[in-house]
Enzyme design. Sequence first.
Site, PDB file in Angstrom:
ATOM      1  N   LYS A  74      27.638  32.471  86.528  1.00 36.29           N
ATOM      2  CA  LYS A  74      28.018  31.256  85.809  1.00 36.29           C
ATOM      3  C   LYS A  74      29.208  30.601  86.497  1.00 36.29           C
ATOM      4  O   LYS A  74      30.162  31.285  86.883  1.00 36.29           O
ATOM      5  CB  LYS A  74      28.357  31.599  84.357  1.00 36.29           C
ATOM      6  CG  LYS A  74      28.623  30.391  83.456  1.00 36.29           C
ATOM      7  CD  LYS A  74      28.860  30.830  82.020  1.00 36.29           C
ATOM      8  CE  LYS A  74      29.101  29.659  81.085  1.00 36.29           C
ATOM      9  NZ  LYS A  74      29.322  30.099  79.679  1.00 36.29           N
ATOM     10  N   SER A 149      26.499  27.872  76.136  1.00 37.20           N
ATOM     11  CA  SER A 149      26.809  27.113  77.334  1.00 37.20           C
ATOM     12  C   SER A 149      26.257  27.722  78.620  1.00 37.20           C
ATOM     13  O   SER A 149      26.210  27.060  79.656  1.00 37.20           O
ATOM     14  CB  SER A 149      28.329  26.965  77.465  1.00 37.20           C
ATOM     15  OG  SER A 149      28.937  28.247  77.643  1.00 37.20           O
ATOM     16  N   SER A 173      27.517  31.878  73.571  1.00 39.88           N
ATOM     17  CA  SER A 173      27.059  31.239  74.808  1.00 39.88           C
ATOM     18  C   SER A 173      26.288  32.138  75.752  1.00 39.88           C
ATOM     19  O   SER A 173      25.765  31.668  76.761  1.00 39.88           O
ATOM     20  CB  SER A 173      28.254  30.628  75.557  1.00 39.88           C
ATOM     21  OG  SER A 173      28.743  29.503  74.868  1.00 39.88           O
TER      22      SER A 173
END
Length: 503
Positions: A74, A149, A173
């Site tokens: 990420k 997210s 997330s």
Amino acid sequence: MGIAEWRGQLERREVSALELTERCLARIEAVDHTVHAFLEVTAERARADAVRTDAARAAGEPLPPLAGVPMAIKDNLCTRGIRTTCSSRMLESFVPPYESTVTERLWQAGAVLLGKTNLDEFAMGSSTETSAFGPSRNPWDPAAVPGGSSGGSAAAVAAGECLGSLGSDTGGSIRQPASFCGVVGLKPTYGRVSRWGLVAFASSLDQVGPFSLSVADAAEILQVIAGADPRDSTCLKAPVPDYRAALQQPVAGLRVGIVRECFEAEGLAAEVKAAVMAAAEQLQALGCELVDVSCPRFNDGIATYYVIAPSEASANLARYDGVKYGFRAGLDEGGIGGGLGGGANLAEITARSRAEGFGDEVQRRILIGTYALSAGYVDAYYRKAQQVRTLIRRDFDRAFQSVDVLLTPTSPTTAFRFGAHSNDPLAMYLADLLTIPANMAGLPAISVPCGFDAQGLPIGLQLIAGVLEEPKLLRLAHHYETSARVMDNRPAADLVPSAPLVP
């Protein structure tokens, strides 16, 4: 193919690390123009990592636990020499001079870096639609969001572009996109995994964790990234148990709490409720005892979160002022103040840089947090939210006196369509209704696929355990996964691979 199986093939010289890496890079080339899971693909770095693994194998050296495993990261985790943008214009050109602890541990364990994945800007969102570089798409249906997210990290695993990935979880997330994309997503206990090198959103809530195609693979990755870190004062010093060995322990006799309030939650889809209750019955068939449990303040978590998280975000993001680093308004038009009339002062540069560098959702949360912390309101909002947070934690403490693990849906619905909540932030926030409480209490939680809706979109089961009880959590999730075999009956999907990456 799981990580353990891959390691066995590698050790038996049935396949090379470079071959697996090339397969992943080819898959990215074939599907990522649609999925858009990656912001940057580090192909040459990946090949170099793989070649080192193959050279070590050829030399007869013992292979580390993640040798040759292609991983995606990420893009809010710092990677030395590789851009870390947080999907924001504010950090579009930021190249960290240091490596985050978790990624450093991955590389030491032999993992291969395929690239950095897309996310909601500064991890603020539930759909990956707030990314400054365009949204990621759900591999099961490109018209649907992958969640957020950490949507890019979830989509990359679901689309077969990597064997595992890392995300961060502040209010769901990792687990919510895992549910939407039909993969496993684990949020460890707060402090179990170092946050050093993670770009901060809400420091008392953020936690790094893995995405994978199986619970066993999640255990493999957690084994590597967990543990004390002197660079992170919030990282726990407790010894790291053998998560992989825990998977084989029996689950008969475990008491599983069905959280009553979750099944009465606003907006819970009938198909989701039915699939999760069917999963509970499967656990019962494995010898677990189902217990009705009440956590009265469970559904208050979302209101509490949207005071505490924006408050912490407003403090953490204050450093982005357009001066020390990051995006600076007017710089392209002649340097400091060049695009602001030439005589702009520091306050004007900062205001303009933040207005242009941050997207709407980030600005909204900064404003909410600044208001909640302002004189005259801090007691009514922030202090009150912290008091409710304590009550949420006490509800969990009482529940775990009578049960071993709690069971809920991961999200009230399956993946929604792009734009469905664009003009309704509150509806978007409700996607995290059932995941936020675990963050409020700092508890470990996992999402595992448990079925599909009528449109063929995955449904996620959430399991929550007590502090540092990841072994118990992983054990129960693993036994459910291997007995239910949900993915054996998955509907056809154009993008989701139907065969292992390596025969």
